[in-house]
Design a protein around this motif. Structure first.
Motif, mmCIF file in Angstrom:
data_model
loop_
_atom_site.group_PDB
_atom_site.id
_atom_site.type_symbol
_atom_site.label_atom_id
_atom_site.label_comp_id
_atom_site.label_asym_id
_atom_site.label_seq_id
_atom_site.Cartn_x
_atom_site.Cartn_y
_atom_site.Cartn_z
ATOM 1 N N CYS A 172 -43.650 -41.464 39.640
ATOM 2 C CA CYS A 172 -43.524 -40.025 39.364
ATOM 3 C C CYS A 172 -43.258 -39.212 40.634
ATOM 4 N N VAL A 173 -43.617 -39.740 41.791
ATOM 5 C CA VAL A 173 -43.552 -38.947 43.027
ATOM 6 C C VAL A 173 -42.119 -38.530 43.388
ATOM 7 N N PRO A 174 -41.153 -39.457 43.479
ATOM 8 C CA PRO A 174 -39.814 -39.006 43.904
ATOM 9 C C PRO A 174 -39.073 -38.154 42.888
ATOM 10 N N VAL A 175 -39.437 -38.259 41.604
ATOM 11 C CA VAL A 175 -38.669 -37.487 40.610
ATOM 12 C C VAL A 175 -39.132 -36.036 40.506
ATOM 13 N N CYS A 176 -40.299 -35.734 41.046
ATOM 14 C CA CYS A 176 -40.795 -34.352 40.916
ATOM 15 C C CYS A 176 -39.925 -33.426 41.771
ATOM 16 N N PRO A 177 -39.231 -32.454 41.168
ATOM 17 C CA PRO A 177 -38.315 -31.598 41.935
ATOM 18 C C PRO A 177 -39.059 -30.622 42.852
ATOM 19 N N PHE A 178 -40.367 -30.517 42.694
ATOM 20 C CA PHE A 178 -41.107 -29.496 43.450
ATOM 21 C C PHE A 178 -42.136 -30.088 44.409
ATOM 22 N N ALA A 179 -42.023 -31.369 44.704
ATOM 23 C CA ALA A 179 -42.952 -32.063 45.599
ATOM 24 C C ALA A 179 -44.395 -31.740 45.216
ATOM 25 N N ALA A 180 -44.667 -31.802 43.929
ATOM 26 C CA ALA A 180 -45.979 -31.377 43.436
ATOM 27 C C ALA A 180 -46.930 -32.554 43.193
ATOM 28 N N ILE A 181 -46.482 -33.772 43.552
ATOM 29 C CA ILE A 181 -47.352 -34.929 43.270
ATOM 30 C C ILE A 181 -47.715 -35.649 44.563
ATOM 31 N N ASN A 182 -49.001 -35.859 44.758
ATOM 32 C CA ASN A 182 -49.488 -36.653 45.895
ATOM 33 C C ASN A 182 -50.204 -37.865 45.339
ATOM 34 N N MET A 183 -50.090 -38.980 46.046
ATOM 35 C CA MET A 183 -50.853 -40.166 45.640
ATOM 36 C C MET A 183 -52.167 -40.147 46.420
ATOM 37 N N ILE A 184 -53.252 -40.035 45.736
ATOM 38 C CA ILE A 184 -54.568 -40.019 46.377
ATOM 39 C C ILE A 184 -55.406 -41.127 45.731
ATOM 40 N N ASP A 185 -55.909 -42.020 46.571
ATOM 41 C CA ASP A 185 -56.684 -43.173 46.080
ATOM 42 C C ASP A 185 -55.970 -43.888 44.943
ATOM 43 N N LYS A 186 -54.672 -44.134 45.152
ATOM 44 C CA LYS A 186 -53.835 -44.860 44.189
ATOM 45 C C LYS A 186 -53.776 -44.178 42.823
ATOM 46 N N MET A 187 -53.892 -42.852 42.869
ATOM 47 C CA MET A 187 -53.740 -42.098 41.616
ATOM 48 C C MET A 187 -52.878 -40.864 41.869
#
Ligand code: FAD
Ligand code: SF4
Ligand code: SF4
Length: 398
Positions: free
Chosen positions: A14-29
């Protein structure tokens, strides 16, 4: 509200497809931050359906912050990337209508422009009434793509909260507007024939029940209030040259993986003998009263002498007098030529909605009470089979 459940396996898709850089991976989630616009793109790529978006009930929404009338700018197809695309006429028609709505509301009229490059489009858009142009420039916007354009528009709407949004009821607009509407969870009125403001709301009028009644539609509980309008329905105002719109540049992080549909080849229908009835300056139309395919051919001759294009009522098309591409009306093409000549057409409401915006309408019908005379500037009560040959003869003499 967006939530990631325990089903998340930490794949990061999901991280690269988010157009707004709104996703961070924290503790593998995956964890969404405040930049999220609820565009829904990540939901589509998650392999384990770990992401859910809950949208508010329409009645619970706070609508007070929604302001401004937006018009989606549609560009023509360019031969290749080096040729600038042209703004389609329907955009100017919508800006002309949008200007009246914005003035009545006391709000801004904004044009929404998605392109790989800005070719000073703001000058033309400003001339037709836009106060602002929200401009998103990105290589991925070089051609129309449902997923990418929907994502960008949903994010702009979420950020800027317009009150009204208008699209052309073109192939592109008919594809884009419903996608945006369903992503935002708002309504959409298709094929409006009139737009007005009533008690601060957009009054959207369109034919209903097969064109037998006009329905007035209001959307009091959701924003933006969205409509599509066919080309040639709204009158275009005169451009005010030298009046330019303010450009507001907006960024979008777009990834190729958003593009689920790939265009492999384009083919133009009716290539060679393309019918340009929607942009013709003169339309010579015939109906059932022309009686036969052979007799209908007189209109081809007349049209040629006048430098026009032949149109037809649905009855004439159903009877095989002319191909469907020439049909004028609700289930055909909407036209607004300088001159519309009607021969042996009764003037059913479904025909009238497709030609009433013509500058001058001249109708010939043997029945003096035919409804076509209600919209005609000049009417001749008589037999088309006598009148058309006389017209042809007179024009030939000239
Ligand atoms: P008629 O209604 O049969 O009229 C023929 C006319 O010719 C009459 O007024 C008659 O007086 C006149 N006439 C006959 N002989 C002569 C003569 N010798 N000289 C002079 N006049 C003569 N219709 C469209 O056109 N476009 C559409 O896009 C369209 N979409 C539709 C969508 C829906 C959902 C529905 C339900 C209908 C739609 N229709 C459409 C059909 C529409 O309702 C009418 O049936 C159609 O327009 C009638 O076509 P007409 O005027 O040629 O025929
Ligand atoms: Fe990013 Fe859209 Fe997912 Fe929000 S809904 S995290 S903006 S992709
Ligand atoms: Fe988790 Fe789904 Fe994102 Fe993978 S795509 S990290 S499973 S939320």
């Amino acid at each position: 509200m967006i939530e990631v459940s325990k089903k998340c396996i930490g794949c990061s898709k999901c991280v690269p497809v988010c157009p707004f850089a709104a996703i961070n991976m924290i503790d593998k989630m995956a964890v969404m931050n405040e930049a999220c616009t609820l565009c829904g793109v990540c939901v589509q790529v998650c392999p384990v359906q770990a992401i859910t978006i809950t949208r508010e009930e329409a009645s619970a929404r706070d609508l007070s912050g929604f302001k401004g009338v937006w018009v989606y700018v549609e560009l023509s197809e360019a031969a290749d990337k080096t040729h600038p695309k042209k703004i389609k006429q329907v955009t100017f028609e919508l800006l002309s209508a949008g200007r009246r709505l914005a003035d009545e509301l006391g709000e801004d009229l904004c044009a929404i422009m998605l392109a790989d490059k800005n070719h000073n489009y703001e000058k033309e858009l400003g001339a037709y009434g836009a106060d602002k142009v929200y401009m998103v420039e990105h290589d991925e916007l070089f051609e129309y793509n449902t997923d990418i354009f929907t994502t960008v528009i949903v994010s702009l709407v979420t950020r800027h909260k317009p009150s009204v949004m208008l699209y052309g009821a073109t192939i592109q607009g008919r594809d884009l507007a419903p996608r945006v509407a369903s992503s935002l969870y708002v309504g959409l009125t298709a094929d409006c024939t009139a737009l007005a403001i009533k008690d601060g709301l957009l009054l959207q009028s369109r034919p209903a029940f097969g064109g037998n009644i006009m329905a007035d539609i209001l959307a009091p509980k959701s924003r933006p209030q969205m409509s599509t309008v066919r080309p040639n329905v709204m009158k275009m105002s005169e451009p005010v040259h030298g009046r330019s719109a303010v450009v507001v540049r907006e960024s979008a992080k777009l990834d190729k993986s958003l593009r689920r549909v790939k265009v492999l080849e384009r083919k133009i229908a009716h290539e060679g003998g393309a019918v340009k009835i929607d942009t013709a300056r003169i339309v010579v139309s015939g109906g059932r009263g022309m009686k036969s395919k052979e007799k209908f051919k007189m209109l081809e001759e007349l049209s040629k002498l006048l430098g026009g294009v032949v149109g037809a009522s649905r009855a004439a098309v159903d009877l095989g007098f002319k191909e469907k591409a020439h049909q004028v009306g609700q289930s055909g093409t909407t036209v607004s030529p300088k001159l519309y000549l009607s021969f042996g057409i009764s003037g059913a409401v479904q025909h009238i909605v497709g030609m009433k915006a013509s500058d001058i309408i001249i109708a010939v019908n043997k029945d003096a009470s035919a409804p076509i005379f209600n919209v005609a500037k000049y009417g001749i009560v008589g037999d088309v089979h006598e009148i058309v040959p006389k017209l042809i003869e007179a024009l030939k003499k000239k």
